[in-house]
Write an enzyme that holds these catalytic residues in place. Structure first.
Site, short mmCIF file in Angstrom:
data_model
loop_
_atom_site.label_atom_id
_atom_site.label_comp_id
_atom_site.label_asym_id
_atom_site.label_seq_id
_atom_site.Cartn_x
_atom_site.Cartn_y
_atom_site.Cartn_z
N TYR A 1 0.58 -1.19 0.25
CA TYR A 1 -0.17 -0.28 -0.31
C TYR A 1 1.06 0.97 0.30
O TYR A 1 -0.05 1.87 0.15
CB TYR A 1 -0.68 -0.03 1.35
CG TYR A 1 -1.87 -0.83 1.55
CD1 TYR A 1 -3.53 -0.78 0.74
CD2 TYR A 1 -1.74 -2.50 1.54
CE1 TYR A 1 -4.13 -2.01 0.63
CE2 TYR A 1 -2.23 -2.88 1.36
CZ TYR A 1 -3.72 -3.54 0.74
OH TYR A 1 -4.83 -4.13 1.64
N HIS A 2 2.23 1.49 0.22
CA HIS A 2 3.40 2.73 0.02
C HIS A 2 4.11 2.30 -0.33
O HIS A 2 4.80 1.92 1.04
CB HIS A 2 2.71 2.72 2.07
CG HIS A 2 3.26 4.09 2.31
ND1 HIS A 2 5.11 4.22 2.22
CD2 HIS A 2 2.89 6.10 3.06
CE1 HIS A 2 5.89 5.61 2.89
NE2 HIS A 2 4.23 5.72 2.81
#
Length: 754
Positions: free
Chosen positions: A643-644
């Site tokens: 996600y990052h």
């Protein structure tokens, strides 16, 4: 560029039960999956004939009548072969053929797709899919006709169905949505049922009249409306929910009516209307002004003998996304008299702009038109969730302008994605692209009450990680939009936060609130292989600030990132506990056992559960008030790497801070501080400036993260207890984070402010 917010004009069965392999992107065309070897092979009969214009006023009926004669002939000659083919395929899995009304569980599916631009992080391999009424638990008792159908819809010509008998459509069944990758509705409504008058309003395009003012676009999409059905139609929606169904992406239950003998057309029309209702309630139409409904790829119809009259429908959203354009895919089942009469698999609806309309910024960041998104106050946004999603995992040219299209397929600065994407809209930008000092950005984030972080935090309010992320993301977006990386467009830059100080100004419940973010670019320094930018930012809700800070960001190329030396000039300075000449007495807080038992005050859970055990030295540390140390294993399968960021996986520094805060919270409960209060709960302390320095990051190849906390003070006021400390975080080779005045606070539920 300075723009007033109110004047802005600126995304067959004989079916193969072994292969559901259509790509997740609705406009993709994958190679067909391998089929089991069966002899003889069923004959495919393809419909041919006149065009829709030649068919006249009722193209659906005439086309299906033509298809029907060919289908019946093929069906009679091939039914025995089809049945044998089906039984052989199912038998290879060790399952019997289910009856018409049964639910078939077809064992482990093929591994779901990994992170892609369309799908994000995936579930683990070996997911078991239970195929109920909206999934392919196929039955020969129902499958008297199997059509691979393609629908075409435009407001001018209406709905057209073309079909190929004997050739099922295939696509991968996704894993159910999780709290982290659940689709975030663009608008929220309490409406869960719709009678005939509400459906008639949707047919007139009066979407806001049914769902509420958050769905209003002031006529921006006059062609977005519920279509009518000549052979089948929805009569009443009994229940619709945004996260219902076995895929947790949406479910609709309704009564419907079949008005003619053409069951293929009736089922298609009813399924199409169900998809439209689900898309409208999710707010997909809010992404693009001047848009219209458009059918996606072929889907599958499984039909019994024709019926007429009232029926019941259940439709479930299998997939929903904003990339490359807003779209959803449904499976549906229609019953009449308690028996299944039709199943629809993989019907895809898309929201598409009219040809020639721009959907993103022009060169220089100019906004060529109103893109269709308004905030809850009715103000026009420059860029909406559609653009933010592209900035996270899609086309940066659509998100920010054509100058950024060159980053396609490259490691580039991205927003976090899915549940870690905490900036929804750009409302205004005061500044010009290429001018890297003095710009101001106004952005927004809607914080839904059912967001994952409220459920998984030990806090009574928003956890610190979200305070940090939503403010920092709005700042980085401003610098990126103004062109920080365009100073050296050939470089592949990664974004890293370096320093910051932030303070909570007041306690506020942020559930179901729109957070308004204001960021000011203070300074930019362009170096070889790096661009450094300093920002000031403020968060407000209901017009009142509640959080403020300053922070330094760096855009780094690969060589600059590789030269990081940590906080101690490349030396490995050990934690305090490991540097003591005589090892002090250590006790352990078993966080994992407390979490499993569910006893006492709630621990952080789910994605926010960062620690399993904490070592404690009572009376230890720099200040003699207590010392904490914890080690967290790190691996490439940790959820946050997906996600990052897209193509640049790194643990958010804010999660490292969150791990420190969790250690302090567990210590506060373990040492009895919570027992001093009547109804204790954790909040982020007001008026304590938290400062951080990052000189490295936790990567997917690091084996572990180590943190330590020196308890600095324990302060008490009526109904409140505040713990303040200093902390550091290590990766295996160096110390990389340093935190000053990191604090947690216990309060009674109705205690006066500190």
């Amino acid at each position: 560029m300075t723009t007033p917010l109110d004047a802005l004009d600126f995304d067959g069965e004989p079916f193969d039960v072994l292969a559901w392999t259509l790509a997740l992107e609705p406009d993709a065309h994958p190679a067909p999956s391998p089929q089991p070897t069966v002899t003889p092979t069923p004959t495919a009969v393809r419909a041919t004939g006149p065009t829709s214009a030649q068919l006249g006023a009722d193209p659906i009926s005439q086309l299906v009548q033509q298809v029907r004669s060919e289908l019946v002939a093929a069906h009679l000659s091939a039914m025995a072969v089809q049945t044998a083919w089906q039984r052989q395929a199912i038998g290879a899995l060790g399952h019997s053929v289910p009856s018409a009304d049964s639910t078939a569980t077809l064992g482990p599916t093929a591994a779901p797709h990994g992170p892609t631009a369309a799908d994000g992080p995936s579930a683990p391999n070996g997911t078991t899919a239970t195929h109920g009424p909206t999934a392919p638990g196929r039955s020969t008792a129902v499958a008297e006709q199997i059509l691979a159908a393609t629908i075409d819809y435009t407001p001018a010509s209406g709905l057209t169905v073309s079909a190929v008998p004997g050739h099922p459509v295939t696509f991968d069944l996704p894993a159910p949505a999780t709290s982290m990758n659940a689709f975030k509705m663009l608008a929220r409504t309490p409406i869960t049922a719709m009678d005939g008058s509400a459906l008639a309003a949707l047919a007139r395009g009066e979407i806001a009249a049914v769902f509420g003012p958050a769905y209003d676009q002031d006529g921006a999409n006059p062609e977005i409306r519920l279509t009518d059905g000549a052979h089948g139609r929805l009569v009443e929606v009994l229940d619709v929910e945004g996260r219902g169904g076995q895929w947790a992406r949406g479910r609709l239950a309704a009564t419907c009516r079949i008005d003619g003998p053409d069951l293929a057309v009736a089922a298609t029309e009813i399924g199409w209307q169900a998809a439209q209702v689900l898309a409208l309630r999710a707010g997909l139409h809010l992404c693009l002004a001047g848009a219209r409904f458009q059918a996606g790829e072929a889907f599958e119809l499984q039909l019994s003998t024709s019926v007429t009259g009232p029926a019941e429908l259940v439709a479930e959203v299998v997939q929903i996304d904003l990339l490359p354009r807003p779209w959803l895919r449904i499976n549906a089942e229609i019953r009449s008299g308690g028996a299944v009469v039709a199943r629809v698999y993989g019907l895809t609806l898309e929201i598409r702009e009219a040809p020639g309309l721009p959907i993103g910024p022009a060169a220089g960041g100019a906004i060529p038109r109103f893109f269709g998104r308004r905030n809850v106050f009715g103000q026009r946004a420059l860029l909406g969730e559609f653009h933010m999603t592209h900035s996270a995992r899609g086309d940066l040219g659509i998100a920010l302008g054509p100058e950024f299209s060159a980053y396609t397929g490259r490691r580039a600065t991205r927003m976090p994605n899915h549940g870690l994407q905490l900036c929804d809209r750009v409302m205004a930008v005061d500044g010009e692209r290429g001018t890297l000092t003095g710009g101001t950005g106004h952005t927004e984030y809607d914080s839904p009450a059912d967001a994952w972080y409220y459920a998984e935090s030990a806090n009574a309010s928003m956890p610190n990680v979200v305070y940090m992320e939503t403010s920092l993301q709005s700042a980085l977006l401003l610098g990126y939009f103004l062109g920080a990386t365009l100073t050296a467009p050939a470089e592949d830059y990664s974004l890293r936060n370096l320093d910051g100080t932030a303070t909570v100004l007041r306690e506020v419940d942020l559930r179901d609130k729109t957070i308004q973010q204001t960021s000011r670019l203070l300074d930019t320094t362009v170096l070889t292989g790096a661009v450094l930018q300093t920002f000031a930012y403020e968060l407000a809700v209901d017009g009142e600030p509640f959080y403020a800070g300053e922070s330094l960001f760096g855009f780094f190329n690969a060589r600059a990132l590789a030269n990081q030396n940590g906080l101690d000039n490349g030396e490995l300075v050990p934690p305090w506990l490991d540097s003591q000449a005589t090892r002090p007495v250590v006790r352990v807080i078993d966080v994992a056992a407390r979490r499993a038992a569910g006893t006492g005050m709630a621990c952080a859970s789910g994605h926010l559960a960062m620690l399993d055990a904490i070592e404690v030295v009572d009376g230890g540390g720099t200040y003699g008030h207590g010392y904490l140390r914890a080690v967290r294993p790190v691996g490439p399968d940790d959820w946050f790497f997906g996600y990052h960021f897209f193509m640049d996986p790194v643990m958010p520094g804010s999660l490292g801070v969150e791990a420190v805060l969790q250690a302090m919270q567990e210590w506060a409960v373990d040492t009895g501080l919570a027992a001093e209060l009547e109804a204790p709960e954790f909040v982020v302390p007001v008026g304590v400036p938290l400062s951080w320095r990052y000189r490295g990051q936790i990567l997917s190849g690091d084996a572990e993260m180590t943190l330590e906390v020196h308890i600095k003070s324990v302060e008490r006021r009526r109904g409140r207890i505040r713990v303040i400390g200093e902390a550091s975080v290590w990766k295996p080779s160096m110390r990389i984070y340093e935190l000053t005045d990191v604090a947690v606070e216990l309060r009674d539920a109705h205690a006066e402010p500190w």
